[in-house]
Motif scaffolding. Structure first.
Motif, PDB file in Angstrom:
ATOM      1  N   GLY A 297       0.813  -1.206   0.000  1.00  0.00           N
ATOM      2  CA  GLY A 297       0.000   0.000   0.000  1.00  0.00           C
ATOM      3  C   GLY A 297       0.848   1.259   0.000  1.00  0.00           C
ATOM      4  O   GLY A 297       0.585   2.210  -0.754  1.00  0.00           O
ATOM      5  N   THR A 298       1.889   1.280   0.837  1.00  0.00           N
ATOM      6  CA  THR A 298       2.775   2.446   0.900  1.00  0.00           C
ATOM      7  C   THR A 298       3.490   2.663  -0.429  1.00  0.00           C
ATOM      8  O   THR A 298       3.575   3.788  -0.936  1.00  0.00           O
ATOM      9  N   ASP A 299       3.992   1.584  -1.021  1.00  0.00           N
ATOM     10  CA  ASP A 299       4.736   1.695  -2.276  1.00  0.00           C
ATOM     11  C   ASP A 299       3.837   2.132  -3.431  1.00  0.00           C
ATOM     12  O   ASP A 299       4.263   2.913  -4.300  1.00  0.00           O
ATOM     13  N   LEU A 300       2.594   1.654  -3.456  1.00  0.00           N
ATOM     14  CA  LEU A 300       1.695   2.008  -4.550  1.00  0.00           C
ATOM     15  C   LEU A 300       1.340   3.493  -4.506  1.00  0.00           C
ATOM     16  O   LEU A 300       1.381   4.184  -5.531  1.00  0.00           O
ATOM     17  N   VAL A 301       1.008   3.986  -3.333  1.00  0.00           N
ATOM     18  CA  VAL A 301       0.672   5.409  -3.211  1.00  0.00           C
ATOM     19  C   VAL A 301       1.883   6.273  -3.552  1.00  0.00           C
ATOM     20  O   VAL A 301       1.759   7.302  -4.229  1.00  0.00           O
ATOM     21  N   ALA A 302       3.070   5.850  -3.126  1.00  0.00           N
ATOM     22  CA  ALA A 302       4.282   6.612  -3.435  1.00  0.00           C
ATOM     23  C   ALA A 302       4.519   6.677  -4.942  1.00  0.00           C
ATOM     24  O   ALA A 302       4.862   7.748  -5.478  1.00  0.00           O
ATOM     25  N   ILE A 399       0.959  -0.785 -14.461  1.00  0.00           N
ATOM     26  CA  ILE A 399       1.310  -0.825 -13.042  1.00  0.00           C
ATOM     27  C   ILE A 399       0.559  -1.983 -12.402  1.00  0.00           C
ATOM     28  O   ILE A 399      -0.671  -2.063 -12.489  1.00  0.00           O
ATOM     29  N   LEU A 400       1.306  -2.893 -11.778  1.00  0.00           N
ATOM     30  CA  LEU A 400       0.714  -3.981 -11.013  1.00  0.00           C
ATOM     31  C   LEU A 400       1.194  -3.888  -9.570  1.00  0.00           C
ATOM     32  O   LEU A 400       2.271  -3.329  -9.308  1.00  0.00           O
ATOM     33  N   TYR A 401       0.436  -4.454  -8.654  1.00  0.00           N
ATOM     34  CA  TYR A 401       0.773  -4.310  -7.238  1.00  0.00           C
ATOM     35  C   TYR A 401       0.807  -5.646  -6.510  1.00  0.00           C
ATOM     36  O   TYR A 401       0.912  -5.666  -5.283  1.00  0.00           O
ATOM     37  N   VAL A 402       0.721  -6.759  -7.219  1.00  0.00           N
ATOM     38  CA  VAL A 402       0.890  -8.072  -6.603  1.00  0.00           C
ATOM     39  C   VAL A 402       1.956  -8.830  -7.395  1.00  0.00           C
ATOM     40  O   VAL A 402       1.987  -8.746  -8.629  1.00  0.00           O
ATOM     41  N   PRO A 403       2.854  -9.555  -6.717  1.00  0.00           N
ATOM     42  CA  PRO A 403       2.996  -9.640  -5.256  1.00  0.00           C
ATOM     43  C   PRO A 403       3.649  -8.418  -4.630  1.00  0.00           C
ATOM     44  O   PRO A 403       3.696  -8.290  -3.418  1.00  0.00           O
ATOM     45  N   GLN A 404       4.177  -7.507  -5.492  1.00  0.00           N
ATOM     46  CA  GLN A 404       4.702  -6.227  -5.024  1.00  0.00           C
ATOM     47  C   GLN A 404       4.449  -5.218  -6.130  1.00  0.00           C
ATOM     48  O   GLN A 404       4.100  -5.577  -7.255  1.00  0.00           O
ATOM     49  N   VAL A 405       4.622  -3.960  -5.833  1.00  0.00           N
ATOM     50  CA  VAL A 405       4.392  -2.911  -6.814  1.00  0.00           C
ATOM     51  C   VAL A 405       5.491  -2.975  -7.872  1.00  0.00           C
ATOM     52  O   VAL A 405       6.684  -2.963  -7.546  1.00  0.00           O
ATOM     53  N   HIS A 406       5.086  -3.060  -9.150  1.00  0.00           N
ATOM     54  CA  HIS A 406       6.069  -3.082 -10.231  1.00  0.00           C
ATOM     55  C   HIS A 406       5.433  -2.553 -11.502  1.00  0.00           C
ATOM     56  O   HIS A 406       4.205  -2.530 -11.640  1.00  0.00           O
ATOM     57  N   VAL A 407       6.264  -2.133 -12.424  1.00  0.00           N
ATOM     58  CA  VAL A 407       5.822  -1.562 -13.696  1.00  0.00           C
ATOM     59  C   VAL A 407       6.318  -2.446 -14.831  1.00  0.00           C
ATOM     60  O   VAL A 407       7.493  -2.837 -14.853  1.00  0.00           O
ATOM     61  N   VAL A 408       5.425  -2.765 -15.768  1.00  0.00           N
ATOM     62  CA  VAL A 408       5.807  -3.589 -16.924  1.00  0.00           C
ATOM     63  C   VAL A 408       5.403  -2.887 -18.200  1.00  0.00           C
ATOM     64  O   VAL A 408       4.507  -2.044 -18.211  1.00  0.00           O
TER      65      VAL A 408
END
Length: 408
Positions: A297-302, A399-408
């Motif tokens: 949640g913190t990483d996605l909002v950032a 932008i995906l957020y599972v299993p962690q925030v990442h960009v593809v």
């Protein structure tokens, strides 16, 4: 010292491991003039110390979740449509082999599976509380009773149509907080040698891959094999088979029968042993999961805040039920994501639950393309990214957020 709430199934103590805050009905999608009438509840989740069932501590009333205008439609996904057509074929080959066999589907939605069975001449009936979904199912040739499934409904169905060889349900049984009513209905309706087959998301996959947005009002329970085995026994049945399926990012197909009616397959014991090995029934496993949710949640909002500051345009893709958990828990509103595009007509022109992000048709996504698309419908990522090749060809990023925030 506070007293732990008790399990809805076995009355054991339930220990909270996560509180996702004040959440709306995930499929409410109010009109702009209806936002003041939204219903919220506290989305807190715990695990029973005795039967290990993961469950919510408060339940959203079912009549707020599953209304006549319930907007979800299985057929909007090509992958789901193919899956349910395959399920129909599997049932015809394995269980519905007699010309008089009856299958009853709990939560049939728009009748993708029943339409395929009906076209093959199989006796069937769907049970669904959404009149809108039932109308769509009827257009596919499916027969539907508009109601919730419980003991009274089962008695009425049996009186009208006789006993069912198969009671089937997909992504519905975990929605029912008072699940004893379902099993009493199945007991009334099922033939002595019949089966109750239900598919649902697997808590083991949810924890392993941090699918935290699978936690929302409709998913009152998150099923493990050990917990479902105990649940079936408690209600006078036996779990005789379990099978992994890929739908929704990782689900299980459970087969339940009357005790002694079917041999119990090794798959049940094997998966229960695997769950013990990976501590799926342990409280500390879920506390670690809760800490991972906080980080996501913190990483996605950032990320979204940084993209906004850089002048990048981000829109949401897929006004899913899951997106309600993400947007409300993280506080993501129109300031970070101006709109969400979705192909479901019933959602278009409305607002996302709670955070009130406008939902627009797919045409808004392509004209013009955004810089980034926040993929809420990540469980259909392969299908969606194939469909949206032009977006990526023109420089668009996902932008995906599972299993962690990442960009593809």
């Amino acid at each position: 010292m506070s007293v732990a709430p008790t399990c809805r199934l076995c009355a054991g103590p339930v220990h909270q491991w996560m509180d996702l805050g004040r959440q709306p009905a995930s499929n409410s999608f109010p009109r702009p003039d209806e936002t003041g009438a939204e219903r919220f509840f506290r989305l807190a989740v715990g695990i029973c110390a005795d039967c290990t069932m993961v469950q919510q501590l408060e339940a959203m009333p079912t009549d707020h979740m599953f209304r006549a205008d319930y907007p979800y439609r299985s057929s909007t996904s090509d992958g789901l449509s193919r899956h349910f057509e395959e399920v129909a074929g599997w049932l015809r080959r394995t269980e519905l082999t007699g010309h008089t066999d009856l299958v009853v589907e709990i939560g049939c939605n728009d009748g993708v599976m029943l339409g395929a069975l009906g076209a093959a001449g199989v006796r069937h009936l769907g049970v669904d509380p959404s009149a809108g979904a039932a109308r769509d199912a009827a257009l596919r040739g499916a027969e539907v009773r508009v109601s919730f499934f419980d003991e009274a409904a089962a008695i009425a169905i049996r009186a009208e149509r006789g006993p069912a060889r198969v009671v089937f349900s997909a992504n519905t049984i975990s929605h029912v907080a008072d699940i004893a009513t379902v099993f009493r209905g199945v007991d009334r309706l099922l033939t002595p040698d019949g089966v109750f087959v239900f598919e649902d998301r697997y808590v083991g996959d949810i924890v392993e891959y941090a699918y935290f947005d699978q936690i929302y009002d409709e998913h009152f329970y998150l099923f493990s094999v050990r917990a479902v085995d105990a649940m079936a026994t408690r209600f006078g049945f036996e779990l005789v088979d379990v099978e992994r399926i890929s739908i929704h990012g990782g689900s299980l197909r459970f087969t339940v029968a009357r005790p002694g009616a079917r041999p119990r397959r090794d798959s049940v014991t094997r998966m229960i042993d695997d769950e013990a090995r990976y501590a799926i029934g342990e409280y500390e496993t879920y506390r670690r999961f809760a800490r991972q949710i906080d980080r996501v949640g913190t990483d996605l909002v950032a990320l979204l805040t940084d993209l906004r500051a850089a002048g990048r345009r981000v829109v949401g893709y897929g006004a899913t039920s899951k997106s309600a958990t993400v947007t409300n828990y993280c506080g993501i509103g129109p300031d970070l994501v101006p709109f969400i595009c979705d192909t479901t007509p019933e959602k278009q022109g409305r607002l996302s639950p709670g955070m009130h992000i406008p939902v627009r048709p797919h045409a808004a996504f392509v004209d013009p393309y955004p810089d980034y698309a926040l993929l809420f419908a990540w469980n259909h990522a392969e299908e969606i990214m194939l469909k949206e090749r032009r977006f990526t060809a023109q420089g668009g990023r996902w932008i995906l957020y599972v299993p962690q925030v990442h960009v593809v």
